[in-house]
Design a protein around this motif. Structure first.
Motif, short mmCIF file in Angstrom:
data_model
loop_
_atom_site.label_atom_id
_atom_site.label_comp_id
_atom_site.label_asym_id
_atom_site.label_seq_id
_atom_site.Cartn_x
_atom_site.Cartn_y
_atom_site.Cartn_z
N LYS A 82 0.86 -1.11 -0.03
CA LYS A 82 0.09 -0.01 0.16
C LYS A 82 0.95 1.39 -0.04
O LYS A 82 1.71 1.34 0.63
CB LYS A 82 -1.03 -0.06 1.32
CG LYS A 82 -1.91 1.07 1.19
CD LYS A 82 -2.76 1.05 2.36
CE LYS A 82 -3.78 2.11 2.43
NZ LYS A 82 -4.75 2.23 3.66
N CYS A 97 4.45 -0.05 1.79
CA CYS A 97 4.45 -0.96 3.00
C CYS A 97 3.35 -2.01 2.66
O CYS A 97 2.24 -1.95 2.24
CB CYS A 97 4.38 -0.18 4.12
SG CYS A 97 2.79 0.64 4.42
N TYR A 99 0.34 -4.37 3.35
CA TYR A 99 -0.85 -4.30 3.74
C TYR A 99 -1.75 -5.62 3.85
O TYR A 99 -1.69 -6.41 3.19
CB TYR A 99 -1.75 -3.21 2.72
CG TYR A 99 -3.13 -3.17 3.12
CD1 TYR A 99 -3.46 -2.14 4.39
CD2 TYR A 99 -4.04 -3.64 2.33
CE1 TYR A 99 -4.84 -1.99 4.40
CE2 TYR A 99 -5.50 -3.32 2.61
CZ TYR A 99 -5.88 -2.79 3.76
OH TYR A 99 -7.27 -2.30 3.71
N SER A 109 -1.80 -1.71 8.48
CA SER A 109 -0.48 -2.00 7.83
C SER A 109 0.58 -1.65 9.26
O SER A 109 0.41 -0.76 9.62
CB SER A 109 -0.12 -0.70 6.91
OG SER A 109 -0.83 -0.65 5.81
#
Length: 232
Positions: A82, A97, A99, A109
């Motif tokens: 994400k 990062c 998700y 996250s």
């Protein structure tokens, strides 16, 4: 733009070597102190941006994609990477990062919590700096200083929202302080003065038939009637 830490580290070493050459090379022998200071400031900001980006990439690369097990035993499988924005004092970072998401529930996250990322994209340090500059005047003036020094253009609404959010923590901060021991308290002396003064009545001989501009009928002598009260 796709990048990783293994690519960034050699490039940053080359950037640092170029910076050393800039300071010690032939151009430096002809530069003034002001020229060198301004150039170094911009280089240092750029290096700070690169180092912060490297830090984030190292954390992203170290993330696990194994399913998350929440405290209520809910399992969240890895879903995707994400995108995340972070507006730092060095500039705006965009990264992706891990998700995790399960159908019918809410996503998560983990890196957001691990890095203590703000709900909005603006960093605490950036907003604190802008708020300090705006504390003595209009927000727009403080933001112009930020733009001049750091080359960052922040919307005024971001600063207004940040001040409103941070003001909510003031009462909680003062509630942390221990109450003063009542046994050590004494009487409170309150002094009151209205600041309007006592009218001075002129003698009849001083009264003019027609007063000029600024010539008042009566004058006041300020500070003659303070009132004191003891509160036990």
């Amino acid at each position: 733009m796709t990048f990783n830490s293994s690519q960034m580290i050699p490039e940053m070493r080359e950037d640092f070597e170029r910076l050393l050459a800039f300071v010690t090379g032939p151009q430096a022998q002809r530069a003034t102190m002001d020229q060198m200071e301004r150039s170094l400031f911009q280089h240092v900001l750029h290096m700070g941006y690169q180092l912060l980006r490297l830090f984030v990439m190292m954390r992203v690369e170290g993330e696990s994609h194994a399913a998350l097990v929440k405290s209520n035993k809910t399992i969240l499988p890895y879903h995707s990477q994400k995108a995340r924005d972070y507006f730092s004092i060095f500039g705006k970072l965009t990264f992706e990062c891990a998700y995790f998401y399960a159908w019918g529930g809410s996503g998560q996250s983990p890196l957001d919590e691990a890095l203590s990322l703000p709900e909005r994209c603006y960093s605490d340090l950036l907003l604190e700096s802008a708020e300090m500059l705006g504390g003595e005047g209009a927000y727009g003036k403080g933001l112009r200083v930020v733009a001049r020094l750091l080359g960052l253009n922040l919307p005024e609404l971001a600063l207004e929202t940040g001040v409103a959010e941070h003001s909510q923590t003031v009462k909680a901060y003062y509630h942390q302080k221990a109450a003063f021991p009542s046994a050590q308290e004494g009487p409170i002396l309150v002094a009151q003065a209205d600041g309007q003064g006592v009218p001075l009545v002129r003698r009849e001989l001083d009264v003019k038939v027609r007063r000029g501009t600024g010539d008042k009928k009566t004058q006041k002598k300020v500070g003659q009637s303070p009132r004191y009260h003891h509160i036990i």
